[in-house]
Design an enzyme around this catalytic site. Structure first.
Site, PDB file in Angstrom:
ATOM      1  N   ASN A 399     -52.000 -13.105 -48.535  1.00 27.94           N
ATOM      2  CA  ASN A 399     -50.418 -12.995 -48.435  1.00 27.94           C
ATOM      3  C   ASN A 399     -49.999 -13.514 -49.972  1.00 27.94           C
ATOM      4  O   ASN A 399     -49.387 -12.482 -50.654  1.00 27.94           O
ATOM      5  CB  ASN A 399     -50.197 -13.620 -47.273  1.00 27.94           C
ATOM      6  CG  ASN A 399     -48.623 -13.289 -47.034  1.00 27.94           C
ATOM      7  OD1 ASN A 399     -47.915 -12.706 -47.966  1.00 27.94           O
ATOM      8  ND2 ASN A 399     -47.895 -13.479 -45.830  1.00 27.94           N
ATOM      9  N   ASP A 400     -49.755 -14.851 -49.830  1.00 27.20           N
ATOM     10  CA  ASP A 400     -49.240 -15.251 -51.033  1.00 27.20           C
ATOM     11  C   ASP A 400     -49.774 -14.964 -52.383  1.00 27.20           C
ATOM     12  O   ASP A 400     -49.105 -14.707 -53.465  1.00 27.20           O
ATOM     13  CB  ASP A 400     -49.342 -16.858 -51.295  1.00 27.20           C
ATOM     14  CG  ASP A 400     -48.360 -17.306 -49.883  1.00 27.20           C
ATOM     15  OD1 ASP A 400     -47.464 -16.684 -49.247  1.00 27.20           O
ATOM     16  OD2 ASP A 400     -48.885 -18.298 -49.253  1.00 27.20           O
ATOM     17  N   VAL A 401     -51.043 -14.668 -52.435  1.00 25.36           N
ATOM     18  CA  VAL A 401     -51.549 -14.532 -53.790  1.00 25.36           C
ATOM     19  C   VAL A 401     -51.455 -12.933 -54.142  1.00 25.36           C
ATOM     20  O   VAL A 401     -51.744 -12.445 -55.258  1.00 25.36           O
ATOM     21  CB  VAL A 401     -53.081 -14.715 -54.009  1.00 25.36           C
ATOM     22  CG1 VAL A 401     -53.352 -16.279 -53.648  1.00 25.36           C
ATOM     23  CG2 VAL A 401     -53.860 -13.678 -52.804  1.00 25.36           C
TER      24      VAL A 401
END
Lengths: 474, 96
Positions: A399-401
């Protein structure tokens, strides 16, 4: 036995540790490196047994047997996905052991002061130095012990992964720090002051808790790496207490390599260590959240079947694994998917972000477990330019990456973090359980992009559905 | 003092060695490396053995040392085994 012989054994151990760490750095020699380092440890332990005046067998054998039993059973039974937590726990025990050894040394002094002082004089050392190093070892060791357990709890979800903050946190921490310095002063001046000693132990334990709870779960890998370094420093400090070269060399090796590894991990997120430790990152602040919250993003959904067809007709697919893949234990299904796609002539690569998962290299370990050849795995820098020419980027539980907000949205907490440029691919599929934000607690604007499709469901079930569909077609 | 400086001397050298060893490591090996170096920090078991050895008749010392041995052994045995488990998986397809 001759003390020179013991020292020589320690030198051999140190050489084996250095060679071991060095070989751990190359894929082909890594396993051998770990073995060398274990042999070094065995030599150090055996040499120490010769050094002891008396060996109380029941304590030594009992302790080693119990420790081996616990260590071996947990190490063999732990699932690959829980590896980071496991390392944290082992590390915590190491720190705890150092604190215990340093405490034992204090009691040894209190039990027979004359003998102890005479021994110090014989070794050209003095009481003040010994007590200062005892304090250092106890503080760092206890901090490592409790800090590691908090990190474990956060990764296991037993403690909230969200940063825990309260008003006046920094002032309270500062007061505690001042408190420990005062207690340390009184203790070093008068080592019989047990109150001061217990205050030091208490604060050490407390510091471990207080310094880790304000850090978000997504940053736990950095914390574990740092705690690993601390346990090395604690061992080195204990080495100074005992005047033992083996402890100092090995502890300093681990302490230094741990700090460097921590730094590499921070760089992977484009942040400084201070920022990780003190900024309570990932705390979702109502005033700071990016303008588009999850509800406002309009997303498009696609069924697993249709997604499979799209990949089948693609020329190239890049798979981006994240922690979600680990949680769903989907790595074996992912390998089958890659095999099926390759059978159909699709070029498959894996893109591994340096901080994907809960530890650097976590994804590589999992994919390797599923027997995916590591020459198919690419680092962010190697693969980021390839996304533009790729048909499908398949994001499994990451997700965040892959959040493009990191590139342009200055209000985003992850602004500035290097990300995988999946949005440059022609199509992106995001496999996700639900629309909940990622581990860092922020929503992902990628989900609302024109060329993105969400495939909802358990990652493992979805991927095996891909495989089924591809098999039927083939 | 002399002894202290001698010990600081080797600590400084070992610190530089540790720092040098890290610069050149591919990211996929970071987890095993962390785990492997973590096992090395279990060297404190050497101190634990010495503490038990010097405990004589003192039960408190013996118990402290015993706990330290257990903790240290968990760190050493668990650390090396878990690292080996991870590394066993790194092999090229087909080279099984």
């Amino acid at each position: 036995m001759n003390s020179n012989f013991i020292l020589i054994s320690y030198i051999v151990s140190a050489i084996l540790f250095i060679l071991g760490i060095k070989r751990l750095g190359k894929v082909n020699t890594a396993r051998q490196g770990n073995f060398l380092s274990a042999v070094g440890m065995l030599i150090a332990i055996i040499a120490t047994l010769f050094k002891m005046d008396a060996i109380p067998l029941e304590w030594v054998i009992g302790g080693i047997a119990l420790g081996t039993l616990i260590g071996a059973i947990t190490a063999i039974r732990v699932a690959m996905t829980s590896m980071p937590e496991m390392v944290a726990i082992f590390n915590g025990f190491g720190g705890g052991a150092s604190a215990l050894v340093a405490s034992a040394e204090l009691f040894k002094y209190l039990n027979g002061k004359e003998v102890y002082l005479a021994e110090l004089t014989k070794n050209n050392s003095d009481l003040t130095t010994t007590m200062i190093t005892i304090v250092l070892s106890v503080i760092i060791g206890s901090l490592t012990f409790t800090g590691s357990f908090i990190a474990w709890g956060k990764l296991q979800g037993k403690i909230s992964g969200q940063p825990i903050t309260y008003p006046g946190q920094n002032i309270i921490n500062l007061l505690i720090l001042v408190g420990v310095i005062i207690a340390a002063y009184f203790f070093v001046m008068n080592p019989e002051n047990m109150t001061a000693f217990y205050v030091i132990v208490g604060i050490g334990l407390l510091l471990g808790v207080l310094s880790v709870i304000p850090i978000g779960g997504a940053d736990m890998p950095v914390v574990i790496s740092l705690l690993n370094s601390y346990s090395g420093i604690a061992a080195a400090a204990t080495g100074f207490v005992l005047g033992n070269q083996a402890l100092i060399v090995s502890g300093a090796l681990v302490g230094a390599s741990g700090i460097f590894l921590t730094n590499i991990m921070c760089k992977g997120m484009n942040r400084s260590l201070a920022n990780v430790l003190f900024s309570a990152f990932g705390k979702v602040d109502a005033t700071k959240t990016s303008p588009k919250s999850a509800e406002e993003i309009s997303i498009k959904e696609m069924s697993a079947e249709n997604a499979a067809y799209t990949m089948q007709s693609a020329e190239s697919v890049i798979i981006v694994p994240g922690y979600g893949m680990a949680v769903a234990q989907a790595q074996h299904e992912v390998r089958k998917l890659a095999d099926e796609l390759e059978k159909g002539g699709v070029n498959v690569k894996f893109a591994v972000h340096p901080v994907a998962g809960r530890m650097p290299g976590h994804m590589n370990v999992l994919l390797a477990e599923a027997n995916i050849s590591y020459d198919k795995l690419f680092d962010m820098d190697e693969i980021n330019d390839d996304f533009a020419g790729t048909d499908v980027a398949l994001i499994i539980g990451a997700n965040d990456v892959v959040n493009p907000a990191a590139r342009h949205d200055e209000s985003s907490p992850i602004y500035g973090m290097p990300i995988l440029n999946v949005d440059y691919a022609k199509t992106t599929f995001v496999l996700k359980r639900s629309m909940n934000p990622g581990f860092a607690g922020i929503s992902n604007e990628l989900f609302g992009y024109e060329n993105n499709y969400m495939v909802f469901g358990d990652a493992k079930a979805t991927v095996s559905q891909f495989v089924e569909t591809l098999k039927e077609e083939a | 003092m002399e002894q202290l400086i001698g010990l600081i001397f080797i600590a400084v050298l070992a610190t530089f060695a540790g720092a040098e060893l890290i610069g050149k490591i591919p990211p996929q090996l970071h987890t095993p490396l962390m785990s492997g170096s973590n096992a090395i920090s279990g060297i404190t078991i050497v101190g634990a053995l010495l503490a038990v050895g010097a405990s004589g008749d003192d039960k408190l010392l013996a118990i402290l040392g015993f706990c330290a041995i257990v903790f240290g052994t968990i760190n050493v045995v668990g650390g090396y085994l878990v690292t080996d488990r991870m590394l066993k998986m790194f092999k090229k397809k087909g080279s099984k």
